[in-house]
Scaffold this motif. Sequence first.
Motif, PDB file in Angstrom:
ATOM      1  N   LYS A   7       0.832  -1.199   0.000  1.00  0.00           N
ATOM      2  CA  LYS A   7       0.000   0.000   0.000  1.00  0.00           C
ATOM      3  C   LYS A   7       0.874   1.259   0.000  1.00  0.00           C
ATOM      4  O   LYS A   7       2.063   1.217   0.319  1.00  0.00           O
ATOM      5  CB  LYS A   7      -0.944   0.004   1.201  1.00  0.00           C
ATOM      6  N   ARG A  75       1.711  11.269  -8.760  1.00  0.00           N
ATOM      7  CA  ARG A  75       1.543  10.284  -9.841  1.00  0.00           C
ATOM      8  C   ARG A  75       2.873   9.814 -10.439  1.00  0.00           C
ATOM      9  O   ARG A  75       2.908   8.804 -11.158  1.00  0.00           O
ATOM     10  CB  ARG A  75       0.649  10.867 -10.945  1.00  0.00           C
ATOM     11  N   THR A  78       2.999   6.756  -7.926  1.00  0.00           N
ATOM     12  CA  THR A  78       1.866   5.844  -7.792  1.00  0.00           C
ATOM     13  C   THR A  78       0.599   6.504  -8.303  1.00  0.00           C
ATOM     14  O   THR A  78       0.491   7.730  -8.317  1.00  0.00           O
ATOM     15  CB  THR A  78       1.654   5.434  -6.313  1.00  0.00           C
ATOM     16  N   ASN A  79      -0.356   5.673  -8.708  1.00  0.00           N
ATOM     17  CA  ASN A  79      -1.676   6.177  -9.093  1.00  0.00           C
ATOM     18  C   ASN A  79      -2.720   5.897  -8.013  1.00  0.00           C
ATOM     19  O   ASN A  79      -3.909   6.174  -8.219  1.00  0.00           O
ATOM     20  CB  ASN A  79      -2.115   5.544 -10.411  1.00  0.00           C
ATOM     21  N   THR A  80      -2.271   5.346  -6.894  1.00  0.00           N
ATOM     22  CA  THR A  80      -3.198   4.997  -5.824  1.00  0.00           C
ATOM     23  C   THR A  80      -2.618   5.395  -4.471  1.00  0.00           C
ATOM     24  O   THR A  80      -1.472   5.053  -4.159  1.00  0.00           O
ATOM     25  CB  THR A  80      -3.498   3.490  -5.813  1.00  0.00           C
ATOM     26  N   ASP A  82      -3.481   4.968  -0.452  1.00  0.00           N
ATOM     27  CA  ASP A  82      -4.323   4.247   0.501  1.00  0.00           C
ATOM     28  C   ASP A  82      -4.493   5.008   1.810  1.00  0.00           C
ATOM     29  O   ASP A  82      -5.518   4.874   2.485  1.00  0.00           O
ATOM     30  CB  ASP A  82      -3.718   2.869   0.785  1.00  0.00           C
ATOM     31  N   LEU A 125      -6.985   9.852  -6.527  1.00  0.00           N
ATOM     32  CA  LEU A 125      -6.110   8.693  -6.379  1.00  0.00           C
ATOM     33  C   LEU A 125      -6.582   7.746  -5.280  1.00  0.00           C
ATOM     34  O   LEU A 125      -5.967   6.706  -5.061  1.00  0.00           O
ATOM     35  CB  LEU A 125      -4.680   9.145  -6.052  1.00  0.00           C
ATOM     36  N   MET A 126      -7.676   8.102  -4.601  1.00  0.00           N
ATOM     37  CA  MET A 126      -8.131   7.320  -3.464  1.00  0.00           C
ATOM     38  C   MET A 126      -9.372   6.505  -3.819  1.00  0.00           C
ATOM     39  O   MET A 126     -10.314   7.028  -4.416  1.00  0.00           O
ATOM     40  CB  MET A 126      -8.393   8.233  -2.267  1.00  0.00           C
ATOM     41  N   LYS A 127      -9.344   5.240  -3.455  1.00  0.00           N
ATOM     42  CA  LYS A 127     -10.414   4.307  -3.799  1.00  0.00           C
ATOM     43  C   LYS A 127     -11.153   3.847  -2.545  1.00  0.00           C
ATOM     44  O   LYS A 127     -10.796   4.187  -1.427  1.00  0.00           O
ATOM     45  CB  LYS A 127      -9.841   3.094  -4.545  1.00  0.00           C
ATOM     46  N   SER A 130      -9.762   3.304   1.272  1.00  0.00           N
ATOM     47  CA  SER A 130      -8.654   4.182   1.641  1.00  0.00           C
ATOM     48  C   SER A 130      -9.058   5.094   2.794  1.00  0.00           C
ATOM     49  O   SER A 130     -10.209   5.110   3.222  1.00  0.00           O
ATOM     50  CB  SER A 130      -8.178   4.993   0.436  1.00  0.00           C
TER      51      SER A 130
END
Length: 250
Positions: A7, A75, A78-80, A82, A125-127, A130
């Motif tokens: 993560k 970016r 990372t593209n994510t 957490d 960027l948050m899913k 997160s």
Amino acid sequence: MQRFKDKFALVTGGTNGMGYAVAQQFIDEGGRAIITGRSLETVEKAINQLGEKAFGIVSDAGDMKDLLNLQANVRKYTNTIDLLFANAGYGKFMPIENVSESDFDELFNMLVKGPFFTVQQILPLMKNGSSVIFNTSVATEISMPNFSIYSAAKSAVQSFIKTFATELTERGIRVNGVSPGHIKTNIFNNTGLNREQIEDAIQNIIPTIPFKRQGEPSEIASAVLFLASEEASYIHGAEIKVDAGISVVG
């Protein structure tokens, strides 16, 4: 424990103190961390200490240009995200009659606009699953002389916890906060006090703390990482006080 294996965390103000401790523990538990700081020197020093799973961005949380460039800079790694720990900030403390407009704007830009627009820019960027965690302060709970602007700014951040939680619920993004008490950090470094004056201020504060000691940055980090973990999956819109009870123990 490897609670954060594979993560990514973004920690603003992560070159020292509480932010650094959060990045360090996140990495120790299997994750990778991006930290921000206002100078290249401090950012490079911190990521060298944190190791190969740490990445750094020179970014001033009080500068809108830097804030609006933050997503693009993240970016690169990372593209994510957490965990977003909106932590960057410092204190300036003075009597009401000594506060200038520039003092007022400086703190509100750093402590209020900073976390607001940091979250705004990183949300894409948050899913689901997160976590956003705001750093507030014991200053929102107890009155201290010379803290009027700092306390007001941190109270605004405190309000973000519930409003952001309401807006982000449907997206599955949990929003919480930690409220630190008197922690061993460099919070006094931008006050204009010299080292001796800072030490005197600290020694005057310690007797007022129920545990008669300042907290360690790692003690804040443990609370932040708990809130970001699956162990806190049913905690949302909350603020955890990590202050040795000073806000409630007389």
